[in-house]
Design a protein around this motif. Structure first.
Motif, PDB file in Angstrom:
ATOM      1  N   VAL A   3       0.838  -1.205   0.000  1.00 42.90           N
ATOM      2  CA  VAL A   3       0.000   0.000   0.000  1.00 42.90           C
ATOM      3  C   VAL A   3       0.873   1.255   0.000  1.00 42.90           C
ATOM      4  N   LYS A   4       2.010   1.207   0.677  1.00 41.46           N
ATOM      5  CA  LYS A   4       2.872   2.395   0.721  1.00 41.46           C
ATOM      6  C   LYS A   4       3.372   2.772  -0.679  1.00 41.46           C
ATOM      7  N   ASP A   5       3.534   1.788  -1.581  1.00 42.70           N
ATOM      8  CA  ASP A   5       3.944   2.082  -2.953  1.00 42.70           C
ATOM      9  C   ASP A   5       2.823   2.773  -3.715  1.00 42.70           C
ATOM     10  N   LEU A   6       1.591   2.387  -3.413  1.00 41.00           N
ATOM     11  CA  LEU A   6       0.432   3.046  -4.012  1.00 41.00           C
ATOM     12  C   LEU A   6       0.321   4.480  -3.518  1.00 41.00           C
ATOM     13  N   VAL A   7       0.534   4.673  -2.232  1.00 39.88           N
ATOM     14  CA  VAL A   7       0.477   6.011  -1.641  1.00 39.88           C
ATOM     15  C   VAL A   7       1.537   6.915  -2.257  1.00 39.88           C
ATOM     16  N   ASP A   8       2.727   6.379  -2.466  1.00 37.25           N
ATOM     17  CA  ASP A   8       3.832   7.173  -3.007  1.00 37.25           C
ATOM     18  C   ASP A   8       3.498   7.811  -4.352  1.00 37.25           C
ATOM     19  N   LYS A   9       2.644   7.164  -5.141  1.00 38.30           N
ATOM     20  CA  LYS A   9       2.334   7.686  -6.478  1.00 38.30           C
ATOM     21  C   LYS A   9       0.962   8.365  -6.538  1.00 38.30           C
ATOM     22  N   SER A  10       0.329   8.552  -5.396  1.00 33.29           N
ATOM     23  CA  SER A  10      -1.030   9.093  -5.364  1.00 33.29           C
ATOM     24  C   SER A  10      -1.085  10.476  -4.722  1.00 33.29           C
ATOM     25  N   TRP A  11      -2.105  11.232  -5.118  1.00 41.70           N
ATOM     26  CA  TRP A  11      -2.472  12.469  -4.430  1.00 41.70           C
ATOM     27  C   TRP A  11      -3.581  12.144  -3.435  1.00 41.70           C
ATOM     28  N   TYR A  12      -3.547  12.807  -2.291  1.00 41.54           N
ATOM     29  CA  TYR A  12      -4.603  12.635  -1.291  1.00 41.54           C
ATOM     30  C   TYR A  12      -5.648  13.721  -1.508  1.00 41.54           C
ATOM     31  N   SER A  13      -6.869  13.310  -1.795  1.00 45.40           N
ATOM     32  CA  SER A  13      -7.942  14.271  -2.046  1.00 45.40           C
ATOM     33  C   SER A  13      -9.019  14.115  -0.983  1.00 45.40           C
ATOM     34  N   THR A  14      -9.457  15.227  -0.424  1.00 46.71           N
ATOM     35  CA  THR A  14     -10.461  15.179   0.622  1.00 46.71           C
ATOM     36  C   THR A  14     -11.527  16.236   0.353  1.00 46.71           C
ATOM     37  N   VAL A  15     -12.763  15.885   0.627  1.00 46.57           N
ATOM     38  CA  VAL A  15     -13.879  16.798   0.367  1.00 46.57           C
ATOM     39  C   VAL A  15     -14.694  16.968   1.635  1.00 46.57           C
ATOM     40  N   GLY A  16     -15.444  18.069   1.684  1.00 43.76           N
ATOM     41  CA  GLY A  16     -16.309  18.260   2.835  1.00 43.76           C
ATOM     42  C   GLY A  16     -16.968  19.626   2.854  1.00 43.76           C
ATOM     43  N   TYR A  17     -17.928  19.756   3.750  1.00 45.54           N
ATOM     44  CA  TYR A  17     -18.635  21.017   3.973  1.00 45.54           C
ATOM     45  C   TYR A  17     -18.123  21.632   5.267  1.00 45.54           C
ATOM     46  N   ILE A  18     -17.787  22.911   5.220  1.00 41.05           N
ATOM     47  CA  ILE A  18     -17.298  23.617   6.400  1.00 41.05           C
ATOM     48  C   ILE A  18     -18.305  24.687   6.785  1.00 41.05           C
ATOM     49  N   ASP A  19     -18.872  24.520   7.967  1.00 36.85           N
ATOM     50  CA  ASP A  19     -19.955  25.392   8.407  1.00 36.85           C
ATOM     51  C   ASP A  19     -19.493  26.485   9.346  1.00 36.85           C
ATOM     52  N   SER A  20     -18.423  26.225  10.105  1.00 36.47           N
ATOM     53  CA  SER A  20     -18.017  27.170  11.141  1.00 36.47           C
ATOM     54  C   SER A  20     -16.533  27.043  11.425  1.00 36.47           C
ATOM     55  N   ILE A  21     -16.013  27.948  12.232  1.00 38.63           N
ATOM     56  CA  ILE A  21     -14.604  27.900  12.605  1.00 38.63           C
ATOM     57  C   ILE A  21     -14.320  26.654  13.426  1.00 38.63           C
ATOM     58  N   GLU A  22     -15.320  26.133  14.113  1.00 37.42           N
ATOM     59  CA  GLU A  22     -15.137  24.898  14.870  1.00 37.42           C
ATOM     60  C   GLU A  22     -14.840  23.738  13.930  1.00 37.42           C
ATOM     61  N   ASP A  23     -15.438  23.743  12.731  1.00 38.51           N
ATOM     62  CA  ASP A  23     -15.127  22.712  11.743  1.00 38.51           C
ATOM     63  C   ASP A  23     -13.658  22.779  11.327  1.00 38.51           C
ATOM     64  N   ILE A  24     -13.124  23.994  11.231  1.00 38.85           N
ATOM     65  CA  ILE A  24     -11.707  24.162  10.905  1.00 38.85           C
ATOM     66  C   ILE A  24     -10.841  23.589  12.018  1.00 38.85           C
ATOM     67  N   ARG A  25     -11.219  23.844  13.257  1.00 42.41           N
ATOM     68  CA  ARG A  25     -10.467  23.298  14.395  1.00 42.41           C
ATOM     69  C   ARG A  25     -10.496  21.768  14.380  1.00 42.41           C
ATOM     70  N   ASN A  26     -11.670  21.209  14.110  1.00 34.84           N
ATOM     71  CA  ASN A  26     -11.780  19.756  14.041  1.00 34.84           C
ATOM     72  C   ASN A  26     -10.943  19.191  12.894  1.00 34.84           C
ATOM     73  N   LEU A  27     -10.983  19.870  11.747  1.00 30.53           N
ATOM     74  CA  LEU A  27     -10.186  19.447  10.600  1.00 30.53           C
ATOM     75  C   LEU A  27      -8.706  19.390  10.969  1.00 30.53           C
ATOM     76  N   GLU A  28      -8.241  20.391  11.679  1.00 30.22           N
ATOM     77  CA  GLU A  28      -6.825  20.407  12.049  1.00 30.22           C
ATOM     78  C   GLU A  28      -6.485  19.239  12.969  1.00 30.22           C
ATOM     79  N   ARG A  29      -7.407  18.863  13.843  1.00 32.08           N
ATOM     80  CA  ARG A  29      -7.167  17.706  14.710  1.00 32.08           C
ATOM     81  C   ARG A  29      -6.984  16.437  13.874  1.00 32.08           C
ATOM     82  N   TYR A  30      -7.818  16.263  12.856  1.00 34.03           N
ATOM     83  CA  TYR A  30      -7.688  15.089  11.986  1.00 34.03           C
ATOM     84  C   TYR A  30      -6.371  15.136  11.212  1.00 34.03           C
ATOM     85  N   ILE A  31      -6.013  16.304  10.720  1.00 26.97           N
ATOM     86  CA  ILE A  31      -4.753  16.435   9.979  1.00 26.97           C
ATOM     87  C   ILE A  31      -3.575  16.048  10.866  1.00 26.97           C
TER      88      ILE A  31
END
Length: 266
Positions: A3-31
């Motif tokens: 899997v690490k070889d697959l990751v090496d050649k891939s871009w990570y794409s993430t989507v979502g809806y951001i409603d508030s600054i709290e969503d940004i804080r939560n996003l940073e925790r996941y990152i």
């Protein structure tokens, strides 16, 4: 390969809806939780729609990703058509950008995923599409709760984490069909918000499976046979309805949607 070889050649794409600054804080925790894993990708593609009453959220999203990564592409949807449609539109935005810019492999994910490093060492064959199958109690019921049949026959890939070679597909979600069905539900009084109640097979998972089959992509299930059977047994025993397997960790990947609730490890 692993899997690490697959990751090496891939871009990570993430989507979502951001409603508030709290969503940004939560996003940073996941990152921060996923940081070592995410650093192994070629770059980050983020596609968002956000609360129109707070346009600064768009910049805040970009800032938090740029805080941790040097190679970030932010795609912004100026129209949010709401639940289901909004996700389908964002997924199209990512795939279209990749096809137009020759970004071949992507890992499509959501903002609320937990990724453990152990999966990187798993052995995998060469394929065009790598996925986690999505099935819930209702899906098992369609096989008369025959777990062996569900094990061998079901193909309903989750849309919150998969790898796909975008150069080998024509499109992901049919834009004309999305427009047609969206326009139709706008005229429905007391629309429930559950589009699949009005149009059979209207789900992003079904659109994804149609794409894979229409383009004859080779595919590989990222969940080992033993773990997948344990997952099916857990779904049956606990009557787990949601096919996106929220708060269930499988092969080191978890859709951690309910951050204040425990995680079940398969």
């Amino acid at each position: 390969m692993k899997v690490k070889d697959l990751v090496d050649k891939s871009w990570y794409s993430t989507v979502g809806y951001i409603d508030s600054i709290e969503d940004i804080r939560n996003l940073e925790r996941y990152i921060k939780f996923n940081l070592v894993f995410l650093k192994k990708f070629k770059g980050i593609i983020t596609a968002i729609n956000y609360n129109p009453n707070n346009p600064d959220l768009c910049c805040k999203n970009e800032e938090v990703w740029n805080k941790y990564f040097d190679n970030v592409i932010q795609l912004e949807s100026h129209i949010n058509r709401g639940y289901n449609f909004g996700v389908a539109d964002l997924d199209n935005l990512v795939v279209d950008h990749c096809k137009e810019n020759n970004l071949k492999f992507i890992c499509k994910s959501d903002n609320d995923m937990l990724l453990e490093l152990g999966i990187l060492e798993n052995e995998i064959p060469e394929a065009d599409f790598y996925y986690f199958n999505g099935i819930g109690f209702g899906g098992l019921q369609s096989y008369d709760f025959d777990l062996e049949r569900a094990f061998t026959e079901d193909f309903f890939p989750q849309t919150n984490f998969y790898f796909i070679d975008t150069s080998k597909i024509d499109y992901l979600n049919d834009k004309e069909y999305l427009d047609k069905t969206y326009n139709h539900v706008q005229s429905i009084e007391d629309y429930s918000g559950k589009i699949w109640e009005y149009f059979e097979d209207w789900t992003c998972e079904k659109f994804l499976s149609n794409c894979i089959e229409r383009n004859n992509l080779t595919k590989f299930h990222l969940v080992g046979d033993k773990s997948y059977y344990k997952l099916l047994k857990h779904i049956f025993d606990n009557r787990v309805v949601d096919c996106s397997h929220k708060n269930i960790m499988v092969e080191g990947v978890c859709h951690y949607h309910f951050a204040n609730k425990p995680i079940t490890v398969i």
